[in-house]
Design a protein around this motif. Structure first.
Motif, PDB file in Angstrom:
ATOM      1  N   ILE A 169      43.289  41.098  35.346  1.00  0.00           N
ATOM      2  CA  ILE A 169      43.983  39.848  35.674  1.00  0.00           C
ATOM      3  C   ILE A 169      43.487  38.757  34.732  1.00  0.00           C
ATOM      4  O   ILE A 169      42.281  38.585  34.555  1.00  0.00           O
ATOM      5  CB  ILE A 169      43.679  39.425  37.127  1.00  0.00           C
ATOM      6  CG1 ILE A 169      44.091  40.522  38.107  1.00  0.00           C
ATOM      7  CG2 ILE A 169      44.364  38.103  37.462  1.00  0.00           C
ATOM      8  CD1 ILE A 169      43.377  40.439  39.441  1.00  0.00           C
ATOM      9  N   GLY A 176      43.981  33.922  40.749  1.00  0.00           N
ATOM     10  CA  GLY A 176      43.610  35.226  40.189  1.00  0.00           C
ATOM     11  C   GLY A 176      42.325  35.749  40.805  1.00  0.00           C
ATOM     12  O   GLY A 176      42.191  36.938  41.102  1.00  0.00           O
ATOM     13  N   LYS A 177      41.412  34.820  41.030  1.00  0.00           N
ATOM     14  CA  LYS A 177      40.137  35.192  41.620  1.00  0.00           C
ATOM     15  C   LYS A 177      40.345  35.739  43.034  1.00  0.00           C
ATOM     16  O   LYS A 177      39.732  36.732  43.437  1.00  0.00           O
ATOM     17  CB  LYS A 177      39.246  33.940  41.668  1.00  0.00           C
ATOM     18  CG  LYS A 177      37.789  34.229  41.881  1.00  0.00           C
ATOM     19  CD  LYS A 177      36.999  32.938  41.753  1.00  0.00           C
ATOM     20  CE  LYS A 177      35.524  33.203  41.893  1.00  0.00           C
ATOM     21  NZ  LYS A 177      34.725  32.009  41.684  1.00  0.00           N
ATOM     22  N   SER A 236      41.786  39.176  42.918  1.00  0.00           N
ATOM     23  CA  SER A 236      40.734  40.124  42.575  1.00  0.00           C
ATOM     24  C   SER A 236      39.865  40.428  43.790  1.00  0.00           C
ATOM     25  O   SER A 236      39.498  41.570  44.054  1.00  0.00           O
ATOM     26  CB  SER A 236      39.896  39.530  41.446  1.00  0.00           C
ATOM     27  OG  SER A 236      38.790  40.337  41.180  1.00  0.00           O
ATOM     28  N   HIS A 269      38.622  40.342  36.583  1.00  0.00           N
ATOM     29  CA  HIS A 269      39.292  39.045  36.536  1.00  0.00           C
ATOM     30  C   HIS A 269      38.690  38.238  35.398  1.00  0.00           C
ATOM     31  O   HIS A 269      37.497  37.951  35.394  1.00  0.00           O
ATOM     32  CB  HIS A 269      39.114  38.306  37.869  1.00  0.00           C
ATOM     33  CG  HIS A 269      39.757  36.961  37.862  1.00  0.00           C
ATOM     34  ND1 HIS A 269      39.150  35.837  38.366  1.00  0.00           N
ATOM     35  CD2 HIS A 269      40.956  36.563  37.380  1.00  0.00           C
ATOM     36  CE1 HIS A 269      39.956  34.798  38.208  1.00  0.00           C
ATOM     37  NE2 HIS A 269      41.054  35.215  37.614  1.00  0.00           N
ATOM     38  N   GLU A 324      38.037  34.966  33.664  1.00  0.00           N
ATOM     39  CA  GLU A 324      38.054  33.533  34.012  1.00  0.00           C
ATOM     40  C   GLU A 324      37.896  32.652  32.777  1.00  0.00           C
ATOM     41  O   GLU A 324      37.488  31.496  32.879  1.00  0.00           O
ATOM     42  CB  GLU A 324      36.927  33.230  35.016  1.00  0.00           C
ATOM     43  CG  GLU A 324      37.126  33.901  36.360  1.00  0.00           C
ATOM     44  CD  GLU A 324      36.000  33.569  37.334  1.00  0.00           C
ATOM     45  OE1 GLU A 324      35.755  32.381  37.582  1.00  0.00           O
ATOM     46  OE2 GLU A 324      35.369  34.513  37.832  1.00  0.00           O
TER      47      GLU A 324
END
Lengths: 179, 302
Positions: B98, B132-133, B136, B148, B150
């Motif tokens: 992601i 997204g976090k 995940s 993920h 970041e």
């Protein structure tokens, strides 16, 4: 909180201030110099371990004596079923150098007192010694024993009464035997 | 003998009133030694606490450098396997990747009042990266290992003096690296915040509001067909479970033409979720469902 750098000087200072009082309490309690010395050392080792957490809520002296009382009672429990108590006392007395008859009289009387004290239950013994020998006030004694002032007064009187009763009986007994 | 004072005087005289001199000095020495060794112990404890924390820090630091290189990927590899039945659980390796090419895309309800302009729905901290976090994290909960990314793509753009359309070039670097290192990756998602109005970006299901999803596939990439199949599969699965949550699959050419890095993987899709008027909570509700859909598809394709 005491800085650890000062711990050594602090404990030595405390020790020199109080070792004699603690020793006198213990020698009366145990009736034996050797035990009293060993226990005195034990008391100050416990003081050393606890002194950095000592918060000053209590008086330092009564705090040390409450440790001494615990050490003394622990010792009493360990020795309860042994006769070492008496043996130690006899050994010590025989080392005194006095004139034979004088020595006998004194020894006889001391023996009586010693026995009477030794027969007191440990809590009474502690109260009598703290009040009579170490001359603590009622409030201080109640702090050391962690009980109420009323209990200190009551226990002290009961202990004294019992002590006198025992001594009177014993003395009468000695006199009767002598006749 | 009736007198208490006499009694105590006798008692006082009965026993040696002073401990032996040797004893007094020996005890003093014992106490000194004990105090010293206690001090040493304390210093030792202090020292070992400090040194072990330094070691731990050094380890973490080197770990970060070693694994992330200059790309600053903070990988969260969820590899909580288990003895359970599913496909993903058998694998400890990450299967989902992601990332966010436009990582600062944000949501007006989550921002302070002075930022409440349409053109300012961007934030360095409260942005799409959180979504997204969350995805995940939800995948982790159902034992699907994921990575993920970041990376602060916008920050790198600024640093390198690049422009907004170059975002995909920046995010591409990490994507290529991760794919090269992990051939276990089965799905790749570039998650964006869509720019629809609230009435188009939100749907109410059983009394709760959810952010809607669009799947974007680049027509100009070599993997167009496989990507489209994958996107359609996702859309259909969502339609089955929560009709209306997915808006559908959109084919884009981009202007100028953009592959959205989709040529790098067969199952690569760009997700457009929600809009600037959605809240993070609405976004998280959707990711929750989406995570389950991903797991279902992974299990089916096994």
């Amino acid at each position: 909180m005491i800085d650890s750098n000062n711990l050594e000087s602090r404990i030595v200072e405390i020790y020199n201030l109080y070792y004699l009082d603690v020793y006198r309490f213990l020698v009366c309690f145990t009736g034996n110099q050797n035990d009293a010395e060993d226990l005195t050392q034990e008391v100050f080792i416990r003081v050393l371990k606890g002194v950095s957490n000592f918060d000053g809520k209590y008086n330092l002296k009564t705090w040390i004596f409450s440790i001494a009382k615990h050490v003394a009672i622990d010792h009493y429990r360990k020795k309860r079923f042994t006769s070492l108590f008496k043996d130690g006392f006899f050994n010590q007395l025989s080392s005194n150098e006095k004139k034979p008859d004088e020595e006998f009289e004194v020894t006889e009387l001391k023996l009586l007192i010693h026995d009477a004290i030794a027969k007191l239950k440990p809590n009474y013994r502690a109260v009598v010694i703290l009040r009579g020998i170490n001359e603590f006030s009622i409030i201080e004694t109640s702090e050391i024993l962690q009980c109420s002032e009323v209990k200190v007064k009551v226990d002290y009187h009961r202990a004294l009464k019992e002590l006198k009763r025992k001594l009177n009986i014993e003395i009468e007994g000695v006199l009767t035997n002598a006749k | 003998m009736q007198n208490e004072k006499d009694l105590f005087d006798m008692l006082k005289e009965m026993y040696p009133q002073h401990p032996r001199k040797e004893f007094v000095s020996a005890t003093e020495n014992t106490l000194r030694q004990r105090a010293r060794s206690m001090r040493k112990k304390r210093i030792l404890t202090k020292f070992s606490v400090i040194s072990s924390s330094v070691l731990v820090c050094a380890f973490i630091f080197s770990w970060l450098i070693f694994f992330n290189g200059n790309g600053k990927v903070s990988e969260i590899i969820h590899s909580f396997g288990g003895a359970s039945s599913s496909y993903a659980m058998d694998e400890k390796e990450p299967v989902v990747y992601i990332y966010h090419s436009h990582n600062i895309e944000s949501f007006i309800p989550e921002l302070p009042a002075q930022q409440m302009y349409r053109e300012r729905a961007y934030s360095d901290t409260k942005n799409i990266t959180l979504v997204g976090k969350e995805l995940s994290r939800e995948l982790e909960e159902i034992q699907v290992p994921s990575i993920h990314d970041e990376t602060d793509t916008a920050g790198i753009l600024k640093q390198k003096g690049l422009h907004f359309p170059d975002s995909y070039k920046v995010s591409r670097e990490n994507l290529q690296k991760v794919l090269a290192e992990n051939d276990s990756i089965r799905m790749v998602f570039d998650i964006h915040r869509d720019s629809n109005k609230r009435r188009d970006s939100t749907i109410e299901i059983k009394g709760k509001e959810y952010a809607r999803i669009r799947f974007v596939v680049s027509k100009t990439n070599g993997n167009f067909e496989t990507n489209k199949t994958f996107a359609t599969q996702l859309h259909e699965q969502l339609e089955e479970l929560y009709p209306g949550l997915s808006i559908g699959v959109i084919e884009k050419e981009g202007n100028p033409p953009n592959t959205y890095n989709q040529e790098l993987h067969d199952n690569s899709v760009l997700l457009e979720m929600g809009g600037i008027e959605n809240t993070l909570e609405e976004m998280y509700r959707t990711t929750d469902i989406f995570a389950q859909v991903l797991k279902d598809i992974l299990e089916k394709s096994k």
